[in-house]
Motif scaffolding. Structure first.
Motif, PDB file in Angstrom:
ATOM      1  N   ALA A 100     -25.838   8.297   6.362  1.00  0.00           N
ATOM      2  CA  ALA A 100     -24.377   8.762   5.244  1.00  0.00           C
ATOM      3  C   ALA A 100     -23.415   8.428   6.374  1.00  0.00           C
ATOM      4  N   PHE A 101     -23.745   8.419   7.618  1.00  0.00           N
ATOM      5  CA  PHE A 101     -21.973   8.345   8.521  1.00  0.00           C
ATOM      6  C   PHE A 101     -21.616   7.112   7.646  1.00  0.00           C
ATOM      7  N   GLY A 102     -22.421   5.761   7.934  1.00  0.00           N
ATOM      8  CA  GLY A 102     -22.431   4.085   8.176  1.00  0.00           C
ATOM      9  C   GLY A 102     -21.482   4.249   6.056  1.00  0.00           C
ATOM     10  N   ILE A 103     -21.758   4.920   5.377  1.00  0.00           N
ATOM     11  CA  ILE A 103     -21.868   5.230   4.052  1.00  0.00           C
ATOM     12  C   ILE A 103     -20.250   5.438   4.003  1.00  0.00           C
ATOM     13  N   ALA A 104     -20.086   6.615   4.300  1.00  0.00           N
ATOM     14  CA  ALA A 104     -19.138   7.412   4.330  1.00  0.00           C
ATOM     15  C   ALA A 104     -18.252   6.386   4.565  1.00  0.00           C
ATOM     16  N   MET A 105     -18.132   5.551   5.889  1.00  0.00           N
ATOM     17  CA  MET A 105     -17.027   5.039   6.834  1.00  0.00           C
ATOM     18  C   MET A 105     -16.963   3.776   6.162  1.00  0.00           C
ATOM     19  N   GLY A 106     -17.711   3.258   5.684  1.00  0.00           N
ATOM     20  CA  GLY A 106     -17.546   2.267   4.759  1.00  0.00           C
ATOM     21  C   GLY A 106     -16.496   2.291   3.903  1.00  0.00           C
ATOM     22  N   ALA A 107     -16.987   2.742   2.504  1.00  0.00           N
ATOM     23  CA  ALA A 107     -16.790   3.427   1.954  1.00  0.00           C
ATOM     24  C   ALA A 107     -15.025   4.071   2.013  1.00  0.00           C
ATOM     25  N   MET A 108     -14.837   4.652   3.212  1.00  0.00           N
ATOM     26  CA  MET A 108     -13.505   4.928   3.341  1.00  0.00           C
ATOM     27  C   MET A 108     -12.538   3.689   3.351  1.00  0.00           C
ATOM     28  N   ASN A 109     -13.237   2.786   4.498  1.00  0.00           N
ATOM     29  CA  ASN A 109     -12.290   2.090   4.964  1.00  0.00           C
ATOM     30  C   ASN A 109     -12.053   0.737   3.235  1.00  0.00           C
ATOM     31  N   MET A 110     -12.970   0.380   2.316  1.00  0.00           N
ATOM     32  CA  MET A 110     -12.872  -0.394   1.628  1.00  0.00           C
ATOM     33  C   MET A 110     -11.962   0.339   0.388  1.00  0.00           C
ATOM     34  N   LEU A 111     -11.755   1.741   0.542  1.00  0.00           N
ATOM     35  CA  LEU A 111     -10.973   1.832  -0.854  1.00  0.00           C
ATOM     36  C   LEU A 111      -9.508   2.629   0.100  1.00  0.00           C
ATOM     37  N   PHE A 112      -9.536   2.529   1.344  1.00  0.00           N
ATOM     38  CA  PHE A 112      -8.082   2.787   1.868  1.00  0.00           C
ATOM     39  C   PHE A 112      -7.804   1.329   2.111  1.00  0.00           C
ATOM     40  N   TYR A 113      -8.078  -0.150   2.081  1.00  0.00           N
ATOM     41  CA  TYR A 113      -7.800  -1.369   2.397  1.00  0.00           C
ATOM     42  C   TYR A 113      -7.267  -1.671   0.622  1.00  0.00           C
ATOM     43  N   GLN A 114      -7.816  -1.527   0.214  1.00  0.00           N
ATOM     44  CA  GLN A 114      -7.573  -1.924  -1.470  1.00  0.00           C
ATOM     45  C   GLN A 114      -6.236  -0.432  -1.918  1.00  0.00           C
ATOM     46  N   ALA A 115      -6.059   0.366  -1.510  1.00  0.00           N
ATOM     47  CA  ALA A 115      -4.894   1.239  -1.490  1.00  0.00           C
ATOM     48  C   ALA A 115      -3.977   0.494  -0.477  1.00  0.00           C
ATOM     49  N   LEU A 116      -3.800  -0.114   0.367  1.00  0.00           N
ATOM     50  CA  LEU A 116      -3.218  -0.378   1.122  1.00  0.00           C
ATOM     51  C   LEU A 116      -2.319  -1.470   0.829  1.00  0.00           C
ATOM     52  N   ASP A 117      -3.417  -2.388  -0.946  1.00  0.00           N
ATOM     53  CA  ASP A 117      -2.861  -3.994  -1.099  1.00  0.00           C
ATOM     54  C   ASP A 117      -2.255  -3.329  -1.879  1.00  0.00           C
ATOM     55  N   ARG A 118      -1.419  -1.895  -2.374  1.00  0.00           N
ATOM     56  CA  ARG A 118      -1.213  -2.293  -3.406  1.00  0.00           C
ATOM     57  C   ARG A 118      -0.417  -1.546  -3.605  1.00  0.00           C
ATOM     58  N   ILE A 119      -0.093  -0.475  -2.516  1.00  0.00           N
ATOM     59  CA  ILE A 119       1.059   0.461  -2.093  1.00  0.00           C
ATOM     60  C   ILE A 119       1.546   1.044  -0.439  1.00  0.00           C
ATOM     61  N   PRO A 120       2.647   1.238  -0.182  1.00  0.00           N
ATOM     62  CA  PRO A 120       2.983   0.805   1.181  1.00  0.00           C
ATOM     63  C   PRO A 120       2.374   2.208   2.282  1.00  0.00           C
ATOM     64  N   LEU A 121       2.503   1.615   3.493  1.00  0.00           N
ATOM     65  CA  LEU A 121       1.470   2.165   4.585  1.00  0.00           C
ATOM     66  C   LEU A 121       1.474   3.742   4.616  1.00  0.00           C
ATOM     67  N   GLY A 122       3.092   4.010   4.143  1.00  0.00           N
ATOM     68  CA  GLY A 122       2.683   5.596   4.757  1.00  0.00           C
ATOM     69  C   GLY A 122       2.484   5.860   3.676  1.00  0.00           C
ATOM     70  N   ALA A 123       3.115   5.456   2.507  1.00  0.00           N
ATOM     71  CA  ALA A 123       1.878   6.681   1.259  1.00  0.00           C
ATOM     72  C   ALA A 123       0.941   6.923   1.072  1.00  0.00           C
ATOM     73  N   ALA A 124       0.089   5.124   1.139  1.00  0.00           N
ATOM     74  CA  ALA A 124      -0.965   5.486   1.715  1.00  0.00           C
ATOM     75  C   ALA A 124      -1.981   7.027   2.005  1.00  0.00           C
ATOM     76  N   VAL A 125      -1.541   6.261   3.704  1.00  0.00           N
ATOM     77  CA  VAL A 125      -2.113   7.682   4.151  1.00  0.00           C
ATOM     78  C   VAL A 125      -1.360   8.937   4.044  1.00  0.00           C
ATOM     79  N   THR A 126      -0.703   9.368   3.872  1.00  0.00           N
ATOM     80  CA  THR A 126       0.557  10.027   2.958  1.00  0.00           C
ATOM     81  C   THR A 126      -0.902  10.885   2.215  1.00  0.00           C
ATOM     82  N   LEU A 127      -1.552  10.206   1.166  1.00  0.00           N
ATOM     83  CA  LEU A 127      -2.435  10.575   0.426  1.00  0.00           C
ATOM     84  C   LEU A 127      -3.510  11.221   0.366  1.00  0.00           C
ATOM     85  N   GLU A 128      -4.056   9.685   2.033  1.00  0.00           N
ATOM     86  CA  GLU A 128      -5.476   9.951   2.084  1.00  0.00           C
ATOM     87  C   GLU A 128      -6.083  10.920   3.138  1.00  0.00           C
TER      88      GLU A 128
END
Length: 321
Positions: free
Chosen positions: A104-132
């Motif tokens: 479960a830890f690994g699934i959460a880690m993988g999903a967190m990274n994949m979703l965040f980098y998809q966000a980072l590809d579309r919006i600025p770093l500061g905004a992505a982390v702010t929402l995250e």
């Protein structure tokens, strides 16, 4: 060191009073070095935050070469190899509940990274982390049983939105949705990181969870980027991102969560937008405004308040026991 509690253990188990705040004498006063011990996990969290956000800034520079999922794959696969070599985790002697927790830890880690980098590809770093970071903030409110922690979470939330500069309505909606999804996975990551730290010695659980995350991301990264992932310069930058954004920060966070309540850890995660804004300024040329500075001050104030409340609660609990 394995903890044989059921995998269905309540979330409250993840927010127990940490060892660091129990190093007090019979009168409830801190013994020499106890205050330092209480603040040590906080220093680990801050160091991890600095590493992961500057690593994310480097990852943003790498995305044009390897794509969002390609960067995630490089990051997780390299991190998994490094941790397996360093930790050499034992595969025997663990219960079914232990394996369920680490998966479960690994699934959460993988999903967190994949979703965040998809966000980072579309919006600025500061905004992505702010929402995250809204995910950990929500966890801090849900997990905490003390009114003061609602105050600190609210103050941090105000700083987070202020750091957004009122511009969230102009963001790519899909990117914002990915960032919010990453936040939900971040909250899940915090809970299962704490449980994994109690069930596995050293960083063994982290190494095994990283393998799970890498296996999940590998097919997607190959599908998106293919041979681009084998370019030497891309591999080198990917390795740097893996060390800065996965190996070092996740190890530090796992160590911190062994001695820090999950709700306090979650509030400390509100420091991430401030760190991300600084990384964006230094590496990605994103300017900081006076409003950004005020937002950062609010977030840091909330984090300091949460830490002081934690230490004070530990002292009172020991004095009354």
């Amino acid at each position: 060191m394995n903890d044989q509690r059921s995998a269905a253990e309540p979330a409250a188990a993840a927010v127990a009073v940490p060892e660091a705040v129990s190093a007090l004498d019979g009168a409830g006063l801190a013994r020499p070095g106890a205050r330092r011990a209480a603040l040590a996990p906080v220093a680990l969290v801050v160091a991890g935050g600095l590493s992961v956000q500057f690593g994310s800034a480097v990852a943003a520079l790498l995305m044009p070469r390897a794509g969002a999922l390609g960067v995630v794959t490089l990051r997780l696969v390299v991190a998994a190899v490094v941790l397996l070599v360093v930790c050499r985790p034992k595969l025997r002697g663990h219960s079914r509940a232990d394996w369920g927790t680490v998966v479960a830890f690994g699934i959460a880690m993988g999903a967190m990274n994949m979703l965040f980098y998809q966000a980072l590809d579309r919006i600025p770093l500061g905004a992505a982390v702010t929402l995250e970071v809204l995910g950990p903030l929500a966890l801090s409110v849900i997990a905490s049983r003390r009114l003061i922690n609602f105050v600190w979470a609210g103050l941090a939330l105000g700083g987070v939105f202020l750091l957004g500069g009122g511009g969230f309505d102009r963001l790519d909606l899909l990117g914002a949705a990915f960032a919010l999804g990453a936040g939900a996975m971040w909250a899940t990551y915090i809970v299962f990181s704490a449980r994994t730290g109690r069930r596995f010695p050293q960083a063994d659980g982290l190494a095994l969870a990283m393998v799970v995350a890498a296996v999940l991301s590998l097919p997607l990264g190959i599908l998106e980027s293919g041979a681009k992932l084998a370019v030497p310069s891309t591999l080198a930058m990917g390795a740097a991102v893996a060390l800065m954004s996965s190996v070092l920060p996740y190890t530090l966070e796992l160590m911190a969560l062994r001695r820090l309540p999950a709700h306090t850890f979650a509030v400390l995660m509100s420091l991430e937008p401030a760190i991300a804004a600084t990384a964006g300024f230094l590496i990605l040329d994103q300017a900081l405004t006076a409003t950004d500075a005020l937002a950062i001050a609010l977030v840091i104030g909330a984090s300091m308040g949460a830490v002081r409340s934690q230490v004070g609660a530990g002292r009172r609990a020991k004095a009354n026991s």
